[in-house]
Design a protein around this motif. Structure first.
Motif, PDB file in Angstrom:
ATOM      1  N   GLN A 144     -82.408  59.030 138.200  1.00 32.35           N
ATOM      2  CA  GLN A 144     -81.382  59.562 137.691  1.00 32.35           C
ATOM      3  C   GLN A 144     -80.771  60.432 136.338  1.00 32.35           C
ATOM      4  N   ASN A 145     -80.107  60.939 136.423  1.00 31.91           N
ATOM      5  CA  ASN A 145     -79.359  61.974 136.001  1.00 31.91           C
ATOM      6  C   ASN A 145     -79.948  63.006 136.087  1.00 31.91           C
ATOM      7  N   SER A 146     -80.468  63.397 136.895  1.00 31.48           N
ATOM      8  CA  SER A 146     -81.629  64.492 138.275  1.00 31.48           C
ATOM      9  C   SER A 146     -82.673  65.506 136.945  1.00 31.48           C
ATOM     10  N   LEU A 147     -83.266  63.544 136.696  1.00 35.27           N
ATOM     11  CA  LEU A 147     -84.300  64.201 136.126  1.00 35.27           C
ATOM     12  C   LEU A 147     -85.623  64.564 136.297  1.00 35.27           C
ATOM     13  N   TRP A 148     -86.195  65.945 136.431  1.00 35.74           N
ATOM     14  CA  TRP A 148     -87.523  65.602 136.830  1.00 35.74           C
ATOM     15  C   TRP A 148     -88.444  65.226 136.689  1.00 35.74           C
ATOM     16  N   TYR A 181    -103.276  63.290 144.362  1.00 36.64           N
ATOM     17  CA  TYR A 181    -102.378  64.498 144.383  1.00 36.64           C
ATOM     18  C   TYR A 181    -101.048  64.372 143.240  1.00 36.64           C
ATOM     19  N   ARG A 182    -100.137  65.370 142.910  1.00 34.75           N
ATOM     20  CA  ARG A 182     -99.347  65.091 142.077  1.00 34.75           C
ATOM     21  C   ARG A 182     -98.144  65.590 143.057  1.00 34.75           C
ATOM     22  N   GLU A 183     -96.166  64.353 142.235  1.00 33.69           N
ATOM     23  CA  GLU A 183     -95.339  65.080 143.705  1.00 33.69           C
ATOM     24  C   GLU A 183     -94.344  64.847 142.443  1.00 33.69           C
ATOM     25  N   GLY A 184     -93.716  65.410 142.610  1.00 33.53           N
ATOM     26  CA  GLY A 184     -92.291  65.638 141.466  1.00 33.53           C
ATOM     27  C   GLY A 184     -91.487  65.290 142.920  1.00 33.53           C
ATOM     28  N   GLU A 185     -90.299  64.640 141.992  1.00 34.33           N
ATOM     29  CA  GLU A 185     -88.871  64.015 142.167  1.00 34.33           C
ATOM     30  C   GLU A 185     -87.884  64.039 141.738  1.00 34.33           C
ATOM     31  N   PRO A 245     -99.819  72.722 149.290  1.00 39.32           N
ATOM     32  CA  PRO A 245     -98.952  72.420 148.487  1.00 39.32           C
ATOM     33  C   PRO A 245     -98.018  71.968 150.333  1.00 39.32           C
ATOM     34  N   GLN A 246     -96.896  71.257 149.696  1.00 35.02           N
ATOM     35  CA  GLN A 246     -96.396  71.163 150.760  1.00 35.02           C
ATOM     36  C   GLN A 246     -94.133  70.330 150.520  1.00 35.02           C
ATOM     37  N   GLY A 247     -94.035  70.899 150.352  1.00 32.22           N
ATOM     38  CA  GLY A 247     -92.565  70.204 149.553  1.00 32.22           C
ATOM     39  C   GLY A 247     -91.650  70.177 148.436  1.00 32.22           C
ATOM     40  N   GLU A 248     -91.970  69.129 147.972  1.00 33.60           N
ATOM     41  CA  GLU A 248     -92.590  68.828 146.632  1.00 33.60           C
ATOM     42  C   GLU A 248     -94.006  68.429 145.921  1.00 33.60           C
ATOM     43  N   ARG A 249     -94.590  68.091 147.240  1.00 36.75           N
ATOM     44  CA  ARG A 249     -96.004  67.589 146.987  1.00 36.75           C
ATOM     45  C   ARG A 249     -96.775  68.742 146.305  1.00 36.75           C
ATOM     46  N   GLU A 250     -97.942  68.651 145.141  1.00 36.25           N
ATOM     47  CA  GLU A 250     -99.215  69.885 145.178  1.00 36.25           C
ATOM     48  C   GLU A 250    -100.170  70.001 146.480  1.00 36.25           C
ATOM     49  N   ASN A 265     -95.978  57.417 136.957  1.00 37.16           N
ATOM     50  CA  ASN A 265     -96.143  59.314 136.659  1.00 37.16           C
ATOM     51  C   ASN A 265     -96.600  59.456 136.491  1.00 37.16           C
ATOM     52  N   ALA A 266     -97.075  60.825 136.236  1.00 40.95           N
ATOM     53  CA  ALA A 266     -97.899  61.271 135.799  1.00 40.95           C
ATOM     54  C   ALA A 266     -98.775  61.229 134.681  1.00 40.95           C
ATOM     55  N   SER A 267     -97.569  61.332 133.667  1.00 49.52           N
ATOM     56  CA  SER A 267     -97.887  60.708 132.165  1.00 49.52           C
ATOM     57  C   SER A 267     -98.773  59.243 131.876  1.00 49.52           C
ATOM     58  N   GLU A 268     -98.254  58.401 132.949  1.00 52.60           N
ATOM     59  CA  GLU A 268     -99.063  57.145 132.505  1.00 52.60           C
ATOM     60  C   GLU A 268     -99.901  56.787 133.948  1.00 52.60           C
ATOM     61  N   PHE A 269    -100.509  57.786 134.410  1.00 55.36           N
ATOM     62  CA  PHE A 269    -101.315  57.785 135.180  1.00 55.36           C
ATOM     63  C   PHE A 269    -102.536  56.638 135.103  1.00 55.36           C
TER      64      PHE A 269
END
Length: 172
Positions: free
Chosen positions: A117-121, A110-114, A87-92, A145-149
């Motif tokens: 809007q409105n501080s939603l992860w 891979y998956r990465e978080g970001e 992992p590196q930073g926000e990336r798994e 988005n992971a849920s739609e990939f």
């Protein structure tokens, strides 16, 4: 019996309607462009491939980008593969790291978080393909988005996995 003879012809026509060959001599790449998807120049020197509907980009976060980068150092593709194995930073850590040394091709999932809007992860899934071409590489990144990939996997396979380096590009 006649219906069975038409089936191969109909399948061929259906697959032809699904994708159109696309070639970009400036980047030195080609791929099959899914029906309804559009190619636009990217402000960073590559290209973006846009899905048919605006909703795909907004709700699903679909992003497809292809570009060329200069490679640095000895065995740059192998070093890149190693960097995605942790992992590196926000990336798994990448779920898939497939290095094909003979062809100079690296396939990453891979998956990465970001934050959006409105501080939603939001967790985004990426399919990234790196293809070495002399001293440079063509990179293709397909993300959603992971849920739609899963909804875009077939199109992403055509765009990122199906992208290939062609002669006459800016390789070197």
């Amino acid at each position: 019996m006649r219906c069975y003879c038409l089936l191969p012809v109909l399948l061929l026509l259906a697959s032809a309607a699904y994708a159109a060959p696309y070639r970009n001599p400036a980047l030195g790449i080609s791929f099959d462009l899914p029906a309804g998807w559009k190619v636009r120049p990217d402000n960073r020197g590559g290209i973006r491939v846009l899905p048919p509907q605006l909703e795909d980009r907004e709700r699903s976060g679909v992003s497809v980008r292809l570009w060329r980068e200069r490679l640095q150092g000895k065995e740059p593709i192998a070093k890149l593969a190693d960097s995605y194995r942790k992992p590196q930073g926000e990336r798994e850590m990448a779920g898939k790291v497939q290095l094909q040394r003979a062809t100079g091709r690296l396939v990453l999932e891979y998956r990465e978080g970001e934050y959006v809007q409105n501080s939603l992860w939001i967790l985004r899934s990426h399919l990234r393909v790196v293809q070495q071409d002399g001293r440079s590489a063509v990179l293709a990144d397909c993300a959603a988005n992971a849920s739609e990939f899963h909804r875009y996997r077939k199109a992403f396979a055509a765009l990122c996995l199906g992208a290939s380096v062609v002669r006459g590009g800016k390789g070197g």
